[in-house]
Design an enzyme around this catalytic site. Structure first.
Site: not given
Ligand code: AP5
Ligand code: MG
Length: 194
Positions: A14, A91, A130, A136, A147
């Site tokens: 996204k 969401r 990532r 992160r 998630r």
């Protein structure tokens, strides 16, 4: 004016495709995840609350999230004039209803929902990579699993909601970044030319 939701699972691209959309169409980008991470890094009151949810891979409550988004929209009237890319919002169905209301109150509407559809193993690999590269905090195996579970349970139903509204544009998100963006441009062409 062009208002777009970029929709997809965690790690579906996204943010990556939003960068392309900003360049191509001059839209204003609102990533609710980035807004919240900024608050967390500044340890604001909202940041302290948001961290409790994000660190566990859960969603921030709808009423709080909707008021955060309204604030962002209201503080940037000039920047949003050409349209907005909503990244990571809505969401839940309640957030989708709130977004429709919010746009209607501002005399506009949601034009399209770009749905990035990516295989689960690819999502996992991208986020683990990532996590290693950028650190992160929610890109660790335990939080990623949660998630993805939250996505399937609370967010996936939105796909059918937007199909029913005739706004959902499915895009194969397993391809290269450039190939995906070519598909997005093709899917948006009839809407942009209106
Ligand atoms: P958020 O920040 O929105 O995170 P997310 O949805 O989990 O998605 P990501 O940002 O991880 O992935 P992305 O789809 O943007 O992919 P990206 O382009 O980065 O939300 C974080 C948290 O905030 C939520 O868990 C929740 O707690 C809270 N929150 C946020 N909004 C909320 C809301 N509305 N309501 C309630 N709570 C909310 O790509 C991922 C990686 O893959 C990158 O490294 C990228 O370089 C790479 N990549 C991208 N495309 C490709 C490709 N085609 N091929 C190979 N690699 C690729
Ligand atoms: Mg993102």
């Amino acid at each position: 004016m062009l208002n777009i939701v970029i929709f997809g699972a965690p790690g579906s691209g996204k943010g990556t495709q939003s960068d392309n959309l900003i360049r191509e169409y001059g839209l204003y980008h609102i990533s609710t995840g980035e807004v919240l991470r900024d608050h967390i890094s500044r340890a604001t009151k909202l940041g302290v609350i948001a961290d409790r949810y994000i660190s566990k891979g859960n969603l921030i409550p709808d009423d709080l999230m909707v008021s955060v988004l309204e604030d962002v929209l209201d503080s940037n009237p000039e920047k949003t004039a050409r349209g907005v890319i909503f990244d990571g919002f809505p969401r839940t169905i309640d957030q989708a209803v709130a977004l429709n209301d919010m746009l209607a109150r501002r005399g506009t509407l949601l034009h399209a929902v770009i749905g990035l559809e990516v295989d689960e193993d690819q999502l996992m690999n991208r986020m683990l990579l990532r996590g290693k590269e950028t650190g992160r905090a929610d890109d660790n195996p335990v939080t990623i699993k949660q998630r993805l579970e939250v996505y399937h349970r609370q967010t996936c139903p939105l796909r059918d909601y937007y199909i029913a509204e005739g706004k959902y544009l499915p895009i194969n998100g397993n391809n290269s970044i450039d190939a995906i963006f070519e598909d997005i441009k093709k899917a948006l062409a009839p809407i942009v030319s209106k």
